[in-house]
Design a protein around this motif. Structure first.
Motif, short mmCIF file in Angstrom:
data_model
loop_
_atom_site.label_atom_id
_atom_site.label_comp_id
_atom_site.label_asym_id
_atom_site.label_seq_id
_atom_site.Cartn_x
_atom_site.Cartn_y
_atom_site.Cartn_z
N ASN A 1 6.20 -3.14 4.13
CA ASN A 1 5.02 -3.54 3.15
C ASN A 1 5.32 -2.91 1.93
O ASN A 1 6.11 -2.30 1.93
CB ASN A 1 3.06 -2.70 3.35
N ALA B 1 -1.43 -7.87 11.86
CA ALA B 1 -2.47 -7.93 10.15
C ALA B 1 -2.05 -7.49 9.31
O ALA B 1 -2.55 -6.31 9.58
CB ALA B 1 -3.15 -8.54 10.80
N THR C 1 -1.40 -5.09 6.54
CA THR C 1 -2.76 -4.91 5.27
C THR C 1 -2.09 -4.14 3.90
O THR C 1 -1.70 -2.89 4.99
CB THR C 1 -4.20 -5.41 5.12
N ASN C 2 -2.23 -4.36 2.69
CA ASN C 2 -1.91 -3.49 1.98
C ASN C 2 -3.37 -3.43 1.09
O ASN C 2 -3.59 -4.01 0.29
CB ASN C 2 -0.80 -5.11 0.83
N SER D 1 -0.90 1.98 3.65
CA SER D 1 -0.66 0.56 4.60
C SER D 1 -1.05 0.70 5.72
O SER D 1 -0.69 1.14 6.03
CB SER D 1 0.89 0.43 4.59
N PHE E 1 -11.72 -7.94 7.48
CA PHE E 1 -11.17 -9.36 7.09
C PHE E 1 -11.67 -10.50 7.08
O PHE E 1 -12.31 -10.76 7.90
CB PHE E 1 -9.78 -9.47 8.27
N ARG F 1 -8.86 -11.13 2.04
CA ARG F 1 -9.05 -9.63 1.62
C ARG F 1 -9.48 -8.85 2.84
O ARG F 1 -10.28 -9.36 3.33
CB ARG F 1 -10.60 -10.42 0.22
N ALA F 2 -9.77 -7.32 1.91
CA ALA F 2 -9.72 -6.64 3.69
C ALA F 2 -10.25 -5.47 2.94
O ALA F 2 -10.17 -4.76 1.98
CB ALA F 2 -8.18 -6.10 3.93
N PHE G 1 -5.43 -6.21 0.37
CA PHE G 1 -4.75 -7.55 0.60
C PHE G 1 -3.94 -7.74 2.05
O PHE G 1 -3.65 -6.86 2.06
CB PHE G 1 -4.51 -8.44 -0.91
N GLY G 2 -3.98 -8.47 2.94
CA GLY G 2 -2.94 -9.24 3.72
C GLY G 2 -2.76 -10.42 4.08
O GLY G 2 -3.03 -11.38 3.26
N TYR H 1 -2.85 -12.18 8.52
CA TYR H 1 -3.91 -11.89 9.36
C TYR H 1 -3.20 -13.05 10.15
O TYR H 1 -3.93 -14.35 9.90
CB TYR H 1 -5.03 -12.45 8.67
#
Length: 370
Positions: A146, A201, A203-204, A209, A277, A332-333, A346-347, A349
Motif C-alpha cells: 500500500n 481487500a 485497505t489504507n 495498511s 466495508f 470506505r472501511a 479506503f481501499g 475490495y
C-alpha cells in the motif's frame, strides 16, 4: 525472502529471483490502483511480461463517478524483459520495493504521470498453487504494498491533480504460472465445472495498511488466505498477522455483488478487531485486461504496437456477464479495535465469484444470492 531483484519482471518460476525455470504459461506482472479519498476518482493499470509467448502488454483505466475509460496496449516483447514499456505506457523502478513511476503519455484522450511511494515494506503473500484435476492452473507468488500517489491524470481534456495527502492505493508484483494468452484447446478429463471464489481487500488506514485475501473452494474451505496489518514504516516481516478470521459478505439480492461486508479477526494479544466495508463505486477489471474477451492478458495482438480505447458505464453493466464478474469495489472501511480505538480508511475490495460456493448459497455457475 524478497530481494531488490523481485522488483523487476525477470522471474522464471513462482519462486523469488534466486531460482529459475520455465513454463509456457509463465508471466510476470505489475498491477496498480489509486483512488481519491472522496471515492469519486479511481484508476488502475497493469503491465504483463510473457517470456515464452514473446509478448508484453499493458492497460490503464480511469473510473470517475460510474464512467470508466480504458487504453489497451500490446507489442512483441522481442525477448527483452527489462524494457518495461508498451508504446506510450511505461513503468520505472525509482527505488526498489519503495518507489515506482507509472506513466501513460496521452493516448486517445487519456494520460497520467504518477509516482507511488510505499508506506511499509511489501508483504509476500503465501504461494498460490491450484490444480484443476491433474492440470496446474495457478502456481505463483505475489508481493503487495500500500502507498501514496503523487502526480496528475487527464481524461478527455480534464486534468485531475493526484495529491498524496488525499490519494492512496495499492500496487503488486506477481509472477509464476496462470492461464494466459490463447486458452488450452485440450479439454480436461473428466470435465470439471468452473469454480473460483476470490476476495482481495488491501485497505489504507491513516497510520497502517490492512491486507486480506482468501480463495475458497466450493465448500467454503480456504485453500489460500492471510490477514495482516502493516504499520507505516514497518520493515520486512514486521507485519502483524491476525487469526480467527471471518469475512461476512452480504450480497445485493439476486446478484453476486458485495453490498456490504464485515471482517472480524483476532490479533496476537487476543483482542478483537472488525472492519466494515461499504461500496462507493464499481471498477470493472476487464478494463485492464482481466477476463476481457479480446484484450485479455497475453493474447497475440499482431507483430506491431496495438492501441485501443474502450469506455464503460459501470452503473449499468450486467453483473452476470462473464467479463463483468471480476471487479474491484471502491470502498470506505471502518475499523473498530480494542479499547474503543478505530479509524476510517479506503481501499479496493476485489471479488471474483464463479461457480458453486456453499456458504453463499451459490449452487450453479452464475446463480445470484437469495
Amino acid at each position: 525472502m524478497l530481494t531488490a531483484g523481485d522488483e523487476y519482471p525477470i522471474h522464471q518460476t513462482p519462486e523469488p529471483i534466486a531460482f529459475s525455470g520455465s513454463d509456457r504459461n509463465f508471466y510476470d506482472r505489475y498491477f496498480f490502483n489509486g483512488y481519491s479519498d472522496d471515492g469519486k476518482t479511481f484508476f488502475a493499470a497493469a503491465m504483463g511480461v510473457y517470456p515464452h509467448l514473446n509478448i508484453i502488454d499493458g492497460a490503464v483505466s480511469v473510473w470517475r463517478e460510474g464512467k470508466q475509460s480504458s487504453i489497451f496496449l500490446s507489442r512483441p516483447l522481442n525477448m527483452e524483459r527489462m524494457d518495461t514499456f508498451v508504446g506510450p505506457l511505461s513503468v520505472t523502478v525509482l527505488e526498489p520495493l519503495k518507489r515506482i513511476r507509472l506513466k501513460l503519455e496521452e493516448t486517445d484522450g487519456i494520460a497520467l504521470d504518477v509516482e507511488f511511494t510505499g508506506r511499509a515494506f511489501p508483504i509476500e503473500e503465501p504461494r498460490f498453487t491450484r490444480r484443476i484435476g491433474p492440470r496446474m492452473m495457478m502456481d505463483l507468488t505475489r508481493m503487495t504494498q500500500n502507498g501514496r500517489w503523487a502526480g496528475k491524470l487527464r481524461i478527455d481534456g480534464k486534468e485531475f491533480p493526484v495529491d498524496p495527502k488525499s490519494w492512496s492505493g495499492t500496487r503488486d508484483r506477481s509472477w509464476g504460472v496462470r492461464p494466459i494468452g490463447a486458452p488450452d484447446a485440450q479439454p480436461s478429463i473428466p470435465p470439471v465445472p468452473p469454480q473460483f471464489y476470490w476476495i482481495w481487500a488491501p485497505t489504507n488506514f491513516p497510520n497502517a495498511s490492512l491486507f486480506y485475501h482468501v480463495n475458497h473452494d466450493e465448500h467454503g474451505d480456504a485453500w489460500n488466505t492471510r490477514t495482516s496489518i502493516s504499520p507505516d514504516g514497518a520493515p520486512q516481516g514486521a507485519g502483524i498477522h491476525l487469526g480467527d478470521v471471518n469475512m461476512d459478505v452480504r450480497y445485493a439480492k439476486g446478484t453476486r455483488r458485495m453490498a456490504s461486508a464485515t471482517l472480524s479477526a483476532m490479533d496476537p494479544s487476543g483482542r478483537q478487531h472488525t472492519v466494515d466495508f461499504e461500496p462507493m463505486g464499481t471498477f470493472l477489471m476487464k478494463g485492464i485486461g482481466y477476463g476481457h474477451s479480446k484484450y485479455r492478458h497475453g493474447v497475440f495482438q499482431g507483430d506491431q504496437l496495438m492501441k485501443a480505447r474502450e469506455d464503460y458505464d459501470t452503473t449499468s453493466a450486467a453483473w452476470s456477464e462473464l467479463e463483468n464478474l471480476h471487479i474491484q469495489e471502491i470502498v470506505r472501511a471502518t475499523h473498530k479495535g480494542p479499547d474503543g480505538l478505530g479509524a476510517v480508511g479506503f481501499g479496493a475490495y476485489e471479488q471474483l465469484f464463479l461457480g458453486k460456493h456453499a456458504p453463499s448459497g451459490f449452487k450453479d455457475i452464475l446463480d445470484g444470492a437469495a
